[in-house]
Design a protein around this motif. Structure first.
Motif, PDB file in Angstrom:
ATOM      1  N   MET A 122       0.831  -1.205   0.000  1.00 44.84           N
ATOM      2  CA  MET A 122       0.000   0.000   0.000  1.00 44.84           C
ATOM      3  C   MET A 122       0.865   1.254   0.000  1.00 44.84           C
ATOM      4  N   ASP A 123       1.906   1.291   0.806  1.00 45.02           N
ATOM      5  CA  ASP A 123       2.764   2.472   0.903  1.00 45.02           C
ATOM      6  C   ASP A 123       3.357   2.881  -0.445  1.00 45.02           C
ATOM      7  N   PRO A 124       4.088   1.983  -1.133  1.00 44.02           N
ATOM      8  CA  PRO A 124       4.682   2.406  -2.400  1.00 44.02           C
ATOM      9  C   PRO A 124       3.650   2.697  -3.479  1.00 44.02           C
ATOM     10  N   LEU A 125       2.509   2.000  -3.470  1.00 39.54           N
ATOM     11  CA  LEU A 125       1.495   2.248  -4.484  1.00 39.54           C
ATOM     12  C   LEU A 125       0.889   3.636  -4.327  1.00 39.54           C
ATOM     13  N   VAL A 126       0.552   4.007  -3.103  1.00 44.24           N
ATOM     14  CA  VAL A 126      -0.003   5.338  -2.859  1.00 44.24           C
ATOM     15  C   VAL A 126       1.026   6.416  -3.201  1.00 44.24           C
ATOM     16  N   LEU A 127       2.265   6.215  -2.786  1.00 43.80           N
ATOM     17  CA  LEU A 127       3.280   7.227  -3.032  1.00 43.80           C
ATOM     18  C   LEU A 127       3.600   7.346  -4.521  1.00 43.80           C
ATOM     19  N   SER A 128       3.481   6.261  -5.275  1.00 44.72           N
ATOM     20  CA  SER A 128       3.732   6.352  -6.712  1.00 44.72           C
ATOM     21  C   SER A 128       2.707   7.253  -7.391  1.00 44.72           C
ATOM     22  N   VAL A 129       1.441   7.175  -6.952  1.00 41.94           N
ATOM     23  CA  VAL A 129       0.405   8.044  -7.501  1.00 41.94           C
ATOM     24  C   VAL A 129       0.638   9.489  -7.062  1.00 41.94           C
ATOM     25  N   LEU A 130       0.982   9.675  -5.799  1.00 44.71           N
ATOM     26  CA  LEU A 130       1.307  11.020  -5.307  1.00 44.71           C
ATOM     27  C   LEU A 130       2.464  11.612  -6.104  1.00 44.71           C
ATOM     28  N   TYR A 131       3.483  10.802  -6.397  1.00 41.72           N
ATOM     29  CA  TYR A 131       4.648  11.294  -7.134  1.00 41.72           C
ATOM     30  C   TYR A 131       4.255  11.774  -8.529  1.00 41.72           C
ATOM     31  N   VAL A 132       3.391  11.014  -9.218  1.00 44.02           N
ATOM     32  CA  VAL A 132       2.963  11.424 -10.557  1.00 44.02           C
ATOM     33  C   VAL A 132       2.247  12.762 -10.496  1.00 44.02           C
ATOM     34  N   TRP A 133       1.337  12.922  -9.513  1.00 42.18           N
ATOM     35  CA  TRP A 133       0.647  14.219  -9.390  1.00 42.18           C
ATOM     36  C   TRP A 133       1.636  15.341  -9.122  1.00 42.18           C
ATOM     37  N   CYS A 134       2.594  15.091  -8.268  1.00 42.23           N
ATOM     38  CA  CYS A 134       3.570  16.138  -7.923  1.00 42.23           C
ATOM     39  C   CYS A 134       4.403  16.531  -9.131  1.00 42.23           C
ATOM     40  N   GLN A 135       4.733  15.593  -9.996  1.00 40.74           N
ATOM     41  CA  GLN A 135       5.488  15.929 -11.194  1.00 40.74           C
ATOM     42  C   GLN A 135       4.636  16.691 -12.202  1.00 40.74           C
ATOM     43  N   LEU A 136       3.362  16.365 -12.271  1.00 41.43           N
ATOM     44  CA  LEU A 136       2.466  17.087 -13.172  1.00 41.43           C
ATOM     45  C   LEU A 136       2.137  18.481 -12.655  1.00 41.43           C
ATOM     46  N   ASN A 137       2.320  18.703 -11.355  1.00 42.52           N
ATOM     47  CA  ASN A 137       2.000  19.985 -10.722  1.00 42.52           C
ATOM     48  C   ASN A 137       3.196  20.476  -9.919  1.00 42.52           C
ATOM     49  N   LYS A 138       4.367  20.393 -10.517  1.00 41.66           N
ATOM     50  CA  LYS A 138       5.596  20.624  -9.762  1.00 41.66           C
ATOM     51  C   LYS A 138       5.727  22.042  -9.229  1.00 41.66           C
ATOM     52  N   ASP A 139       5.068  23.024  -9.844  1.00 44.20           N
ATOM     53  CA  ASP A 139       5.188  24.411  -9.388  1.00 44.20           C
ATOM     54  C   ASP A 139       4.105  24.820  -8.396  1.00 44.20           C
ATOM     55  N   VAL A 140       3.214  23.897  -8.061  1.00 44.65           N
ATOM     56  CA  VAL A 140       2.216  24.192  -7.026  1.00 44.65           C
ATOM     57  C   VAL A 140       2.913  24.219  -5.670  1.00 44.65           C
ATOM     58  N   VAL A 141       2.661  25.248  -4.895  1.00 46.72           N
ATOM     59  CA  VAL A 141       3.248  25.351  -3.562  1.00 46.72           C
ATOM     60  C   VAL A 141       2.356  24.623  -2.568  1.00 46.72           C
ATOM     61  N   VAL A 142       2.937  23.672  -1.856  1.00 51.37           N
ATOM     62  CA  VAL A 142       2.180  22.910  -0.879  1.00 51.37           C
ATOM     63  C   VAL A 142       2.666  23.255   0.518  1.00 51.37           C
ATOM     64  N   SER A 143       1.783  23.072   1.472  1.00 51.30           N
ATOM     65  CA  SER A 143       2.109  23.325   2.876  1.00 51.30           C
ATOM     66  C   SER A 143       2.226  22.006   3.603  1.00 51.30           C
ATOM     67  N   PHE A 144       3.214  21.937   4.466  1.00 52.41           N
ATOM     68  CA  PHE A 144       3.439  20.732   5.255  1.00 52.41           C
ATOM     69  C   PHE A 144       3.331  21.111   6.717  1.00 52.41           C
ATOM     70  N   TRP A 145       3.656  20.187   7.611  1.00 52.50           N
ATOM     71  CA  TRP A 145       3.578  20.486   9.023  1.00 52.50           C
ATOM     72  C   TRP A 145       4.506  21.638   9.397  1.00 52.50           C
ATOM     73  N   PHE A 146       4.138  22.330  10.486  1.00 55.13           N
ATOM     74  CA  PHE A 146       4.905  23.435  11.057  1.00 55.13           C
ATOM     75  C   PHE A 146       5.001  24.618  10.099  1.00 55.13           C
ATOM     76  N   GLY A 147       4.065  24.701   9.148  1.00 49.97           N
ATOM     77  CA  GLY A 147       3.995  25.859   8.271  1.00 49.97           C
ATOM     78  C   GLY A 147       5.019  25.885   7.161  1.00 49.97           C
ATOM     79  N   THR A 148       5.772  24.816   6.956  1.00 52.61           N
ATOM     80  CA  THR A 148       6.749  24.799   5.875  1.00 52.61           C
ATOM     81  C   THR A 148       6.031  24.763   4.534  1.00 52.61           C
ATOM     82  N   ARG A 149       6.590  25.478   3.560  1.00 47.84           N
ATOM     83  CA  ARG A 149       6.007  25.572   2.228  1.00 47.84           C
ATOM     84  C   ARG A 149       7.096  25.315   1.193  1.00 47.84           C
ATOM     85  N   PHE A 150       6.734  24.556   0.186  1.00 51.98           N
ATOM     86  CA  PHE A 150       7.688  24.246  -0.858  1.00 51.98           C
ATOM     87  C   PHE A 150       6.919  23.788  -2.090  1.00 51.98           C
ATOM     88  N   LYS A 151       7.606  23.664  -3.196  1.00 53.24           N
ATOM     89  CA  LYS A 151       6.969  23.218  -4.426  1.00 53.24           C
ATOM     90  C   LYS A 151       6.599  21.734  -4.327  1.00 53.24           C
TER      91      LYS A 151
END
Length: 252
Positions: A122-151
């Motif tokens: 389950m872990d690698p399968l979910v992350l593989s789909v997440l990775y494809v979305w991130c590559q298709l939307n690489k310039d979208v700024v996302v927020s992570f824990w503690f307010g960190t922001r990155f592409k």
């Protein structure tokens, strides 16, 4: 109850099916309705005892317990969020193409899982789909824990580092990244930037089973950010962090 039913029906088909089976198999194992061992990917019973369901159940089942419950919920959140975004974004109107990508990622997870003796994929399968979305939307700024922001292009690597720090793991995340990169390369990069054939074109019988619902002129400029992935007021989760939505930066 009607609100839940309306929400459930609004989730796109493959994402809804994937999430529903994941929750169902995990709860079946959690309450002991079936011995969870029969859900695991195990080379010997799969090959020599013809327990051919194991590669399928290993993709949906995840053990739920005091030490794994939060990780299971995070996986379900990522599954729901990023699978839905792909299915209603880049693959909108092309269900067979999205299903074929999921099949390819799943088969890669199964092969690697059998090679290195990984009982759950389950872990690698979910992350593989997440990775494809991130590559298709690489310039979208996302927020992570503690307010960190990155592409978004860095999100899979942040999750890898995060898991390594918290649990000393990271192997499954790395496998998911590698499979997602291979899937993205074969489906988008290789045909568009190198002029090669589209290896992940679904076969005709899948197109007949899941016909295109509208015309989509190819996949466009896949490596760029896809429009429409912008933050919405109140779209937050896990203590105020929105885990993947954000403002699209100008191209750098």
């Amino acid at each position: 109850m009607s609100e839940f039913r309306d929400w459930y029906k609004s989730v796109p088909f493959f994402t809804r099916t994937w999430l529903s089976l994941t929750i169902a198999f995990s709860l079946i194992g959690r309450f002991g309705l079936v011995n969870p061992y029969y859900f695991l990917l195990d080379f010997y019973p799969f090959v020599f005892e013809c327990q051919i369901w194991r590669p399928i159940t290993a993709a949906f089942y995840y053990p739920i317990g005091p030490g794994t419950g939060f990780h299971f919920l995070i996986n379900c959140y990522f599954l729901y969020t990023y699978s839905q975004r792909l299915e209603t974004g880049m693959f909108q109107g092309k269900p067979a193409d999205y299903f074929f990508m999921l099949l390819f990622n799943w088969m890669c997870c199964v092969v690697i899982g059998l090679m290195i003796n990984v009982p759950l994929i389950m872990d690698p399968l979910v992350l593989s789909v997440l990775y494809v979305w991130c590559q298709l939307n690489k310039d979208v700024v996302v927020s992570f824990w503690f307010g960190t922001r990155f592409k978004a292009m860095y999100l899979p690597w942040v999750l890898l580092a995060f898991n390594m720090i918290l649990s000393g793991g990271g192997a499954m995340e790395l496998v998911g990244i590698l499979i997602g990169h291979l899937s993205f390369f074969l489906q988008f990069k290789y045909p568009q930037e190198f002029g090669g054939p589209a290896f992940l074109t679904p076969p005709t019988f899948l197109k007949r089973m899941f016909p295109d619902s509208r015309f989509v002129g190819g996949f466009g400029n896949a490596p760029q950010a896809v429009g429409g992935e912008r933050a919405r007021p109140g779209d937050t989760m896990f203590g105020g962090h929105n885990w993947g939505r954000g403002q699209v930066l100008g191209g750098n």
